[in-house]
Motif scaffolding. Structure first.
Motif, PDB file in Angstrom:
ATOM      1  N   MET A  86     -35.832  61.629  41.202  1.00 38.34           N
ATOM      2  CA  MET A  86     -35.095  62.872  40.995  1.00 38.34           C
ATOM      3  C   MET A  86     -35.571  63.997  41.900  1.00 38.34           C
ATOM      4  O   MET A  86     -34.976  65.084  41.916  1.00 38.34           O
ATOM      5  N   GLY A  87     -36.672  63.760  42.625  1.00 33.47           N
ATOM      6  CA  GLY A  87     -37.184  64.791  43.505  1.00 33.47           C
ATOM      7  C   GLY A  87     -37.750  65.986  42.769  1.00 33.47           C
ATOM      8  O   GLY A  87     -37.684  67.123  43.261  1.00 33.47           O
ATOM      9  N   LEU A  88     -38.328  65.738  41.588  1.00 30.75           N
ATOM     10  CA  LEU A  88     -38.886  66.812  40.770  1.00 30.75           C
ATOM     11  C   LEU A  88     -40.411  66.761  40.803  1.00 30.75           C
ATOM     12  O   LEU A  88     -41.004  65.676  40.820  1.00 30.75           O
ATOM     13  N   PRO A  89     -41.086  67.918  40.799  1.00 29.51           N
ATOM     14  CA  PRO A  89     -42.549  67.922  40.799  1.00 29.51           C
ATOM     15  C   PRO A  89     -43.094  67.306  39.509  1.00 29.51           C
ATOM     16  O   PRO A  89     -42.599  67.590  38.422  1.00 29.51           O
ATOM     17  N   GLY A  90     -44.098  66.469  39.674  1.00 28.41           N
ATOM     18  CA  GLY A  90     -44.613  65.713  38.538  1.00 28.41           C
ATOM     19  C   GLY A  90     -45.910  66.267  37.962  1.00 28.41           C
ATOM     20  O   GLY A  90     -46.656  66.996  38.610  1.00 28.41           O
ATOM     21  N   ILE A  91     -46.148  65.889  36.717  1.00 23.63           N
ATOM     22  CA  ILE A  91     -47.416  66.165  36.032  1.00 23.63           C
ATOM     23  C   ILE A  91     -48.106  64.828  35.847  1.00 23.63           C
ATOM     24  O   ILE A  91     -47.649  63.984  35.066  1.00 23.63           O
ATOM     25  N   PRO A  92     -49.205  64.574  36.544  1.00 19.70           N
ATOM     26  CA  PRO A  92     -49.828  63.246  36.474  1.00 19.70           C
ATOM     27  C   PRO A  92     -50.539  63.021  35.141  1.00 19.70           C
ATOM     28  O   PRO A  92     -50.891  63.977  34.435  1.00 19.70           O
ATOM     29  N   GLU A  93     -50.734  61.750  34.833  1.00 15.82           N
ATOM     30  CA  GLU A  93     -51.521  61.392  33.646  1.00 15.82           C
ATOM     31  C   GLU A  93     -52.883  62.082  33.674  1.00 15.82           C
ATOM     32  O   GLU A  93     -53.389  62.535  32.648  1.00 15.82           O
ATOM     33  N   ALA A  94     -53.472  62.179  34.865  1.00 20.29           N
ATOM     34  CA  ALA A  94     -54.812  62.762  34.987  1.00 20.29           C
ATOM     35  C   ALA A  94     -54.861  64.214  34.541  1.00 20.29           C
ATOM     36  O   ALA A  94     -55.924  64.704  34.145  1.00 20.29           O
ATOM     37  N   ALA A  95     -53.734  64.922  34.574  1.00 28.90           N
ATOM     38  CA  ALA A  95     -53.736  66.302  34.097  1.00 28.90           C
ATOM     39  C   ALA A  95     -54.148  66.351  32.635  1.00 28.90           C
ATOM     40  O   ALA A  95     -54.836  67.285  32.197  1.00 28.90           O
TER      41      ALA A  95
END
Length: 435
Positions: A205-214
């Protein structure tokens, strides 16, 4: 609605998870308190009765996170509107985060919320006190004063504290007064600017992600600080498999930590965002099927002790723009119990274990004497039909917020009667009192 001083709820399946009671019997209410279970106490004569044959009678539900939008965001909802929805959902006690406008970082704001709920509300509202001033993460708040004003727990809402020294001091201060601290586990730098789970769908979708590591980095930091300070912490809204493992390991080592999960996280995954569905845009984000199954397992094992609504009602415009410009959150009070009952039908939990996650467990986390049915207890009671079917939509939701990814879905489980301290605040088929 008329208020009966003495009420007998007859012939229902009475379940009190705190005591292990599960029996078809009668429940008797005298004023604000439960007078007895089974045979009526000597001298007790009911003014009226409610036939609960075929229904479940349980403690009023306790919700650890519900934004009521007042003060400051009344265009979205109010304490009156959302406690009406809570009553219709069988919820009698709500903990609201401190991110109101102004935030709950002074006794005056906490008292304003309590007074408004007392005057206009149909559920008990407990405001979490701000952990830091202005929720800015720079200076710790006057937690003792907030506690005295009626805030049972401290929280920085969903705003991570960047400075670890401030976080440590806040936990030390809270520990001095025996306060539990609600923490939203998200590393401020890793999560900043993210909208959805970092993975296949964020890339597509080309959206900024929040990684699991956050989440896991924040969990590791907070567990280390809890072990160092001895403060009681509660993780508000876990979303990843790895975080549930870290939670279980910490509890096994004796660290005083609990956690909850939003009900929607136990059913939805990142796939719900397909088509840029803004109603599935939540923080923490919906993650993978692996994460969802791990969350379910953690609930089944009792490692995650509570299921909450994470209710965030919005006005329609808040969800109409392209997803990156919309606001996160789900209107979720009225789907909390039906989603929980779906877990029972799917074999994740038995009914008693589910109700523990919705009543006595969250009450214990808050340190309040609710979520129980025994003689002398506050008469907060929910009576529901576990088999009744209804469709989620504007015609059936009492909440002012209709922003839900479950719109159009058929739910199973519907509340018939709700008592708050012995007062009838909802009965299906009768107009609810106006909050």
């Amino acid at each position: 609605m008329s208020e009966s001083r003495r009420l007998s709820i007859r012939g229902g399946r009475v379940i009190d998870p705190a005591s292990g009671l599960d029996a078809v019997t009668d429940l008797h209410v005298d004023g604000q308190r439960i007078a007895g279970i089974g045979a009526a106490p000597d001298g007790f004569v009911a003014d009226r009765s409610f036939d609960a044959t075929g229904l479940v009678v349980c403690p009023g539900l306790v919700d650890l996170c519900a934004r009521l939008r007042q003060p400051g965001l009344e265009q979205k909802a109010t304490i009156a509107s959302e406690t009406r929805a809570a009553a219709a959902a069988g919820i009698t006690t709500l903990c609201c985060p401190p991110d109101t406008l102004p935030p709950v970082d002074t006794p005056a704001v906490a008292q304003l919320i309590l007074q408004t709920a007392e005057e206009r509300g149909l559920a008990r509202v407990l405001p979490a006190g701000g952990l830091t001033r202005g929720l800015e993460g720079k200076q710790i708040s006057e937690m003792a004063a907030l506690q005295q004003a009626g805030s049972p727990v401290m929280s920085n809402a969903d705003r991570p504290i960047r400075d670890t020294r401030v976080q440590r001091r806040a936990l030390e201060y809270a520990g001095t007064y025996g306060l539990t601290v609600f923490l939203h586990p998200a590393d401020a730098y890793l999560s900043e600017g993210g909208l959805v789970h970092e993975g296949l769908y964020s890339t597509r979708m080309g959206l900024p992600g929040i990684p699991e590591a956050a989440e896991t980095v924040a969990v590791a930091r907070d567990l280390a600080l809890a072990e160092q300070t001895g403060a009681r912490i509660h993780f508000r809204g876990l979303s990843t498999a790895r975080a549930t493992q870290m939670l279980a390991e910490a509890r096994a080592r004796g660290i005083p930590v609990t956690a909850d999960v939003g009900a929607h996280q136990l059913f939805l995954t990142e796939q719900a965002l397909a088509g840029f569905n803004a109603n599935a845009y939540v923080i923490p984000p919906l993650r993978t099927e692996h994460d969802r199954e791990a969350l379910r397992t953690a609930v089944a094992r009792g490692e995650i002790a509570a299921i909450c609504s994470d209710h965030q009602p919005h006005e329609p415009d808040a969800k109409l723009d392209p997803l990156p410009r919309t606001e996160p959150g789900i209107s979720a009070l009225e789907t909390l119990l039906p989603l929980g009952l779906a877990l029972v039908r799917e074999g994740v939990l038995d009914l008693g274990a589910l109700l523990a996650c919705l009543t006595c467990n969250p009450a214990d986390i808050l340190g309040v004497p609710f979520g129980r049915l025994h003689p002398g207890a506050m008469a907060d009671v929910c009576v529901f039909d576990a088999d009744a079917r209804w469709t989620v939509g504007p015609q059936t939701l009492v909440s002012r917020g209709h922003n839900t990814p479950f719109a159009g879905a058929e739910m199973q489980g519907q509340v018939r009667l709700t008592l708050l301290a012995g007062r009838e605040v909802f009965r299906r088929g009768h107009q609810s009192p106006q909050g």
